[in-house]
Design a protein around this motif. Structure first.
Motif, PDB file in Angstrom:
ATOM      1  N   GLU A 251       0.807  -1.215   0.000  1.00 51.39           N
ATOM      2  CA  GLU A 251       0.000   0.000   0.000  1.00 51.39           C
ATOM      3  C   GLU A 251       0.841   1.266   0.000  1.00 51.39           C
ATOM      4  O   GLU A 251       0.630   2.175  -0.821  1.00 51.39           O
ATOM      5  CB  GLU A 251      -0.947  -0.002   1.203  1.00 51.39           C
ATOM      6  N   ASP A 252       1.795   1.363   0.909  1.00 52.92           N
ATOM      7  CA  ASP A 252       2.599   2.583   1.000  1.00 52.92           C
ATOM      8  C   ASP A 252       3.410   2.803  -0.273  1.00 52.92           C
ATOM      9  O   ASP A 252       3.545   3.935  -0.752  1.00 52.92           O
ATOM     10  CB  ASP A 252       3.525   2.522   2.213  1.00 52.92           C
TER      11      ASP A 252
ATOM     12  N   ILE B 181      -6.572   4.095  -2.095  1.00 52.68           N
ATOM     13  CA  ILE B 181      -6.626   3.094  -3.159  1.00 52.68           C
ATOM     14  C   ILE B 181      -7.985   2.409  -3.115  1.00 52.68           C
ATOM     15  O   ILE B 181      -8.448   1.996  -2.044  1.00 52.68           O
ATOM     16  CB  ILE B 181      -5.513   2.038  -2.992  1.00 52.68           C
TER      17      ILE B 181
ATOM     18  N   ASP C 163      -3.758   9.330  -2.219  1.00 51.83           N
ATOM     19  CA  ASP C 163      -4.093   9.269  -0.795  1.00 51.83           C
ATOM     20  C   ASP C 163      -4.859   8.003  -0.433  1.00 51.83           C
ATOM     21  O   ASP C 163      -4.791   7.539   0.707  1.00 51.83           O
ATOM     22  CB  ASP C 163      -4.937  10.485  -0.413  1.00 51.83           C
TER      23      ASP C 163
ATOM     24  N   ARG D 246       0.940   4.012  -3.007  1.00 54.04           N
ATOM     25  CA  ARG D 246       0.509   5.389  -2.766  1.00 54.04           C
ATOM     26  C   ARG D 246       1.601   6.374  -3.122  1.00 54.04           C
ATOM     27  O   ARG D 246       1.333   7.457  -3.668  1.00 54.04           O
ATOM     28  CB  ARG D 246       0.082   5.559  -1.304  1.00 54.04           C
TER      29      ARG D 246
END
Length: 435
Positions: A220-221, A232, A230, A224
């Protein structure tokens, strides 16, 4: 009672014009949508008109010709009130939400179809759809409850009429003795997918052709940061197994025969005609006859759980039975000519054991700051597992995704999908007591 205005409305919340209702600023939140099917595109439309920056990543987009097409294009795309004839949506929580999602979508598709210009551009038309039953509806409680809800929920053109069996020239030997009809959106999926893709591009979406692999939560990070977003949104259908770490996802194979419906070989069919598995003699084989917006008629349908290969042909036994079943139901179809360009459409409906998932990621990231450990909520929002009902549920699900995206931006602790439905009507709450 919850506020009905929480659900999307055409013209108020979304617009079919090629500019966003709310123009984003450089500080507006940015959202990455994974998936380019109907759920991903409709979700993008809703976010764009709310002023978000949107990027859509998909391994493929709508295509045309004789090659295999997207599942969203394969769909029969006849709007149905849940549980649908090809439904499988039986989970109590999912079913209750699906009824709200379906009605939100109904009103938006209906509004689009009410404009001749929009109807033609989007490939959406309101048609009569007739449902036939092998016994009086009162003898089957679940069908009676569903009919009563349809009567109360705002669907247009409802009428109960056993005489429809004769009026539609249904074979009296097939066993249909009761029927009702109402108006429902029918969608030319090839046309509509092209229109939706063009619409979101014109509103400012960036489209990226790429295949994401692995659990989105675990990357995720990185995602992003890579896409400068900001939040997903996972709208990937069957890919939920990998991208959401969800082992409950599974395919249900479907197939539709396409025949010419120009009135030359049999009287042109203008109404959709369907009868459920209880009359067809198999829980996975039904009669599903749906006119497209051009001169194509779809003949279905089949439900094959856990069949993941797209290797059906016109000579496959289940496909031959499907055509024979439709011909027994409506004998003039024996004269039908196959569509020479695309005679057989097949695809894999994306299901999951607990049915449709529209909720935030429930796992937390563990972080350490100055020796202290804390749990950070994920900013992933899921919208997948729609099965064969993606077109019927699309705008309703997008409405809930908007709310969940707002929660994710505030890092509010996520909650699982519950029996409380924002904007639900009393009839839906009444039904829940019967489940």
């Amino acid at each position: 009672m919850a506020n009905k205005d929480a659900q999307l409305r055409l013209w108020r919340d979304i617009s079919p014009f090629p500019v966003a209702l709310t123009s984003p600023s450089k500080h507006s939140p940015r959202v990455l949508i994974v998936g380019g099917g109907v759920i991903g595109l409709v979700t993008a439309w809703a976010l764009l008109d709310k002023g978000y920056h949107v990027t859509i990543v998909s391994k493929e987009w709508a295509s045309f010709g004789k090659a295999q097409r997207l599942n969203s294009q394969i769909a029969g795309a006849l709007w149905e009130y849940p549980p649908a004839v090809c439904g499988q949506h039986t989970d109590a929580i999912s079913l209750l939400h699906s009824k709200v999602w379906a009605m939100t979508s109904y009103h938006i598709w209906d509004a689009i179809a009410s404009s001749p210009e929009l109807s033609k551009a989007a490939g959406v038309r309101m048609r009569g759809v007739d449902f036939f039953f092998p016994r009086p509806i009162e003898e089957t409680p679940e069908q009676l409850y569903k009919m009563q809800e349809i009567m109360a929920c705002g669907v247009r053109g409802f009428r109960r009429d056993p005489g429809l069996v004769q009026k539609r020239d249904v074979n009296p030997l097939y066993g249909a003795v009761d029927a009702y009809e109402h108006l429902a959106p029918t969608i030319d999926t090839d046309h509509a997918m092209s229109w939706l893709k063009g619409l979101v591009k014109s509103k400012g979406a960036e489209l990226v052709t790429w295949t994401l692999q692995g659990d989105l939560f675990e990357q995720e990070d990185q995602l992003r940061s890579e896409y400068n977003v900001d939040v997903i949104v996972n709208a990937t259908g069957l890919a939920g197994t990998a991208l959401a770490g969800d082992e409950t996802c599974y395919p249900i194979r479907g197939g539709l025969i396409r025949v010419i419906n120009d009135g030359k070989d049999f009287p042109k069919i203008e109404h959709a005609l369907t009868i459920g598995a209880d009359a067809a003699g198999s829980t996975n084989e039904i009669v599903f006859i749906v006119p497209r917006n051009d001169n194509i008629l779809l003949l279905g349908g089949i439900v094959e759980p856990n069949e993941g290969q797209l290797d059906l042909t016109l000579d496959t036994p289940i496909i031959k039975r499907m055509r024979e079943r439709c011909e027994r139901f409506y004998p003039p179809l024996k004269n039908a000519r196959l569509d020479p360009e695309y005679p057989l459409a097949q695809g894999l409906r994306p299901f999951r054991k607990a049915n449709v998932r529209v909720e935030r990621e429930l796992r937390f990231h563990q972080e350490a700051v100055k020796g202290a450990s804390f749990m950070r909520p994920s900013r992933i929002v899921h919208s997948y597992g729609h099965g064969g009902a993606g077109w019927s549920l699309s705008f309703g699900c997008a409405s809930d995704v908007l709310r969940l995206v707002e929660e994710a931006l505030l890092d509010i602790v996520p909650k699982p999908l519950e029996l409380e439905v924002p904007g639900s009507a009393p009839t839906l709450k009444f039904t829940m007591a019967r489940l």
